[in-house]
Design a protein around this motif. Structure first.
Motif, mmCIF file in Angstrom:
data_model
loop_
_atom_site.group_PDB
_atom_site.id
_atom_site.type_symbol
_atom_site.label_atom_id
_atom_site.label_comp_id
_atom_site.label_asym_id
_atom_site.label_seq_id
_atom_site.Cartn_x
_atom_site.Cartn_y
_atom_site.Cartn_z
ATOM 1 N N PRO A 154 42.463 44.514 25.312
ATOM 2 C CA PRO A 154 42.998 43.810 26.484
ATOM 3 C C PRO A 154 42.268 44.118 27.772
ATOM 4 O O PRO A 154 42.397 43.368 28.738
ATOM 5 N N THR A 155 41.508 45.213 27.812
ATOM 6 C CA THR A 155 40.858 45.584 29.068
ATOM 7 C C THR A 155 39.858 44.526 29.516
ATOM 8 O O THR A 155 39.797 44.171 30.692
ATOM 9 N N VAL A 156 39.068 44.005 28.576
ATOM 10 C CA VAL A 156 38.031 43.039 28.938
ATOM 11 C C VAL A 156 38.640 41.708 29.352
ATOM 12 O O VAL A 156 38.313 41.158 30.405
ATOM 13 N N PHE A 157 39.578 41.161 28.527
ATOM 14 C CA PHE A 157 40.106 39.847 28.900
ATOM 15 C C PHE A 157 41.060 39.936 30.090
ATOM 16 O O PHE A 157 41.239 38.960 30.826
ATOM 17 N N THR A 158 41.666 41.110 30.337
ATOM 18 C CA THR A 158 42.508 41.263 31.525
ATOM 19 C C THR A 158 41.665 41.162 32.786
ATOM 20 O O THR A 158 42.005 40.437 33.733
ATOM 21 N N ILE A 159 40.553 41.893 32.825
ATOM 22 C CA ILE A 159 39.671 41.837 33.987
ATOM 23 C C ILE A 159 39.078 40.440 34.142
ATOM 24 O O ILE A 159 38.955 39.921 35.257
ATOM 25 N N LEU A 160 38.718 39.814 33.028
ATOM 26 C CA LEU A 160 38.134 38.469 33.088
ATOM 27 C C LEU A 160 39.135 37.477 33.685
ATOM 28 O O LEU A 160 38.785 36.669 34.560
ATOM 29 N N LEU A 161 40.383 37.528 33.229
ATOM 30 C CA LEU A 161 41.402 36.619 33.759
ATOM 31 C C LEU A 161 41.719 36.937 35.218
ATOM 32 O O LEU A 161 41.906 36.023 36.033
ATOM 33 N N GLU A 162 41.781 38.223 35.555
ATOM 34 C CA GLU A 162 42.023 38.616 36.947
ATOM 35 C C GLU A 162 40.917 38.108 37.862
ATOM 36 O O GLU A 162 41.187 37.562 38.942
ATOM 37 N N ASP A 163 39.675 38.290 37.435
ATOM 38 C CA ASP A 163 38.546 37.847 38.261
ATOM 39 C C ASP A 163 38.481 36.331 38.360
ATOM 40 O O ASP A 163 38.098 35.782 39.394
ATOM 41 N N THR A 164 38.848 35.645 37.278
ATOM 42 C CA THR A 164 38.905 34.178 37.326
ATOM 43 C C THR A 164 39.938 33.728 38.349
ATOM 44 O O THR A 164 39.683 32.824 39.159
ATOM 45 N N ALA A 165 41.115 34.368 38.325
ATOM 46 C CA ALA A 165 42.158 34.043 39.302
ATOM 47 C C ALA A 165 41.684 34.375 40.716
ATOM 48 O O ALA A 165 41.986 33.636 41.669
ATOM 49 N N ALA A 166 40.940 35.481 40.858
ATOM 50 C CA ALA A 166 40.447 35.889 42.177
ATOM 51 C C ALA A 166 39.481 34.862 42.748
ATOM 52 O O ALA A 166 39.571 34.481 43.921
ATOM 53 N N VAL A 167 38.536 34.407 41.924
ATOM 54 C CA VAL A 167 37.560 33.416 42.395
ATOM 55 C C VAL A 167 38.256 32.106 42.754
ATOM 56 O O VAL A 167 37.973 31.500 43.804
ATOM 57 N N LEU A 168 39.191 31.663 41.895
ATOM 58 C CA LEU A 168 39.938 30.443 42.195
ATOM 59 C C LEU A 168 40.740 30.603 43.486
ATOM 60 O O LEU A 168 40.780 29.685 44.328
ATOM 61 N N GLY A 169 41.370 31.770 43.653
ATOM 62 C CA GLY A 169 42.158 32.024 44.853
ATOM 63 C C GLY A 169 41.315 32.005 46.119
ATOM 64 O O GLY A 169 41.753 31.501 47.160
ATOM 65 N N LEU A 170 40.114 32.537 46.035
ATOM 66 C CA LEU A 170 39.218 32.535 47.204
ATOM 67 C C LEU A 170 38.840 31.116 47.615
ATOM 68 O O LEU A 170 38.812 30.792 48.809
ATOM 69 N N PHE A 171 38.550 30.281 46.621
ATOM 70 C CA PHE A 171 38.219 28.891 46.943
ATOM 71 C C PHE A 171 39.424 28.149 47.516
ATOM 72 O O PHE A 171 39.290 27.330 48.437
ATOM 73 N N VAL A 172 40.617 28.440 46.985
ATOM 74 C CA VAL A 172 41.835 27.825 47.524
ATOM 75 C C VAL A 172 42.041 28.249 48.977
ATOM 76 O O VAL A 172 42.365 27.422 49.848
ATOM 77 N N ALA A 173 41.859 29.554 49.245
ATOM 78 C CA ALA A 173 42.007 30.054 50.620
ATOM 79 C C ALA A 173 40.986 29.410 51.548
ATOM 80 O O ALA A 173 41.304 29.020 52.679
ATOM 81 N N VAL A 201 44.404 44.058 46.619
ATOM 82 C CA VAL A 201 45.039 45.377 46.481
ATOM 83 C C VAL A 201 45.708 45.498 45.118
ATOM 84 O O VAL A 201 45.595 46.530 44.435
ATOM 85 N N VAL A 202 46.415 44.442 44.706
ATOM 86 C CA VAL A 202 47.071 44.446 43.390
ATOM 87 C C VAL A 202 46.032 44.584 42.284
ATOM 88 O O VAL A 202 46.224 45.346 41.324
ATOM 89 N N ASP A 203 44.933 43.849 42.406
ATOM 90 C CA ASP A 203 43.883 43.934 41.386
ATOM 91 C C ASP A 203 43.310 45.347 41.300
ATOM 92 O O ASP A 203 43.056 45.859 40.202
ATOM 93 N N THR A 204 43.107 45.995 42.456
ATOM 94 C CA THR A 204 42.599 47.369 42.454
ATOM 95 C C THR A 204 43.580 48.305 41.765
ATOM 96 O O THR A 204 43.192 49.149 40.945
ATOM 97 N N GLY A 205 44.862 48.154 42.092
ATOM 98 C CA GLY A 205 45.879 48.967 41.433
ATOM 99 C C GLY A 205 45.952 48.703 39.940
ATOM 100 O O GLY A 205 46.127 49.632 39.140
ATOM 101 N N ASP A 206 45.794 47.436 39.560
ATOM 102 C CA ASP A 206 45.827 47.079 38.143
ATOM 103 C C ASP A 206 44.709 47.775 37.369
ATOM 104 O O ASP A 206 44.904 48.225 36.232
ATOM 105 N N GLN A 207 43.538 47.844 37.979
ATOM 106 C CA GLN A 207 42.410 48.479 37.291
ATOM 107 C C GLN A 207 42.641 49.985 37.125
ATOM 108 O O GLN A 207 42.258 50.577 36.114
#
Length: 312
Positions: A156-175, A44-50
């Motif tokens: 910043p738009t490209v590297f922000t999304i890239l870092l967000e998606d990297t965190a998202a993928v890592l978070g999914l594996f952690v979960a 939800v936060v990522d969607t709002g961020d975009q």
């Protein structure tokens, strides 16, 4: 300004995150997983961020006026900083809070099958979004390593999304690992620990984004390659004796302000100096179209020019 490729990256990430958020919350409601709630909050936060980034792009494209003679390009950098704050406060803070709450008052997990299904789908969707962001980022990387490319990036738009998606993928594996270990060892605490780790990952990403956004917002210079190119172009002008100082400021991803302090050859007339300045501006603009504002200052012409002494 931000390019169409930036918008493409944002829309791809926003579509994936919105779909994932809904499925995560459904799975969390069915199974009672703390890690899934954290992941739902994350999406939800990522969607709002975009949405905030899209607002930043729109605001940065307003034309210059009397109160902002150089335009509103730095609006994008401001809203990127807001994104970093949202990720840290809501994404990271809520995930860590949810994890701690689950550790204090643990509740048994239900059938993990829904969690596994949702997390697997989410990994594929987030992986697609991450691939889109990476494809947009790699052409800007050049010979730099990954971190240098992010540090030197002016969009910043490209590297922000890239870092967000990297965190998202890592978070999914952690979960996924947390839920799996919780059921494997019949231990409810793994789920809460996974939620805390997800929050820490988000906090780290937020700090990185805030650091990069701050540099752009307070007046970062153009990249070193551009500055070196300007110096080289200036030295090719016959009327230029010395390049004394090059000052640049990044006003937007594709907009740079240049103040060039040079010393002209001593024998030039005023007209020749004007022609030299005009030629130099044309060369710089042609090689670097992102440089929209060019100010050329002559250094101590009177002091460097030798006049004939009067006869006694």
């Amino acid at each position: 300004m931000a390019t169409d490729s930036s918008n493409k990256t944002i829309f791809a990430a926003m579509g994936a995150n919105l779909a994932i958020a809904i499925t995560k919350f459904i799975a969390a409601a069915i199974t009672g997983s703390s890690a899934m709630i954290s992941e739902g909050i994350h999406s939800v936060v990522d969607t709002g961020d975009q949405l905030v980034l899209l607002l930043g792009i729109r605001m940065s494209q307003k034309p210059a006026d009397d109160s902002h003679p150089f335009g509103y390009g730095q609006e994008l950098y401001f809203w990127t900083l807001i994104v970093a704050i949202l990720i840290f406060a809501i994404g990271g803070g809520m995930s860590i809070y949810e994890g701690i709450t689950h550790l204090i008052k643990p509740s048994p997990l239900e059938d993990p099958m829904w969690n596994y299904i949702v997390l697997t789908i989410a990994i594929f969707l987030e992986g697609y979004s991450w691939t889109v962001a990476l494809r947009e980022f790699l052409p800007t990387k050049g010979k730099q390593n990954f971190w240098e490319a992010i540090k030197n990036s002016k969009d910043p738009t490209v590297f922000t999304i890239l870092l967000e998606d990297t965190a998202a993928v890592l978070g999914l594996f952690v979960a996924l690992i947390g839920i799996f270990l919780g059921h494997l060892f019949n231990n409810v605490y793994f789920d809460g620990i996974a939620s805390i780790i997800i929050g820490i990952i988000l906090a780290i990403v937020a700090i990185l984004l805030a650091r990069e956004s701050k540099g752009l917002l307070v007046g970062e210079s153009a990249n070193p390659q551009t500055i070196a190119s300007i110096r080289s172009l200036s030295k090719t002008e016959l009327g230029v004796q010395e390049v004394i100082r090059i000052l640049t400021m990044q006003l937007a991803p594709q907009e740079v302000l240049l103040n060039l302090e040079i010393q002209f050859a001593k024998n030039l007339t005023g007209e020749q100096i004007a022609l030299t300045v005009e030629s130099l501006e044309a060369k710089i603009s042609q090689k670097h179209p992102e440089i929209k504002q060019i100010f050329i200052e002559a250094k101590s012409l009177a002091a460097t020019r030798k006049y004939p002494q009067p006869f006694e």
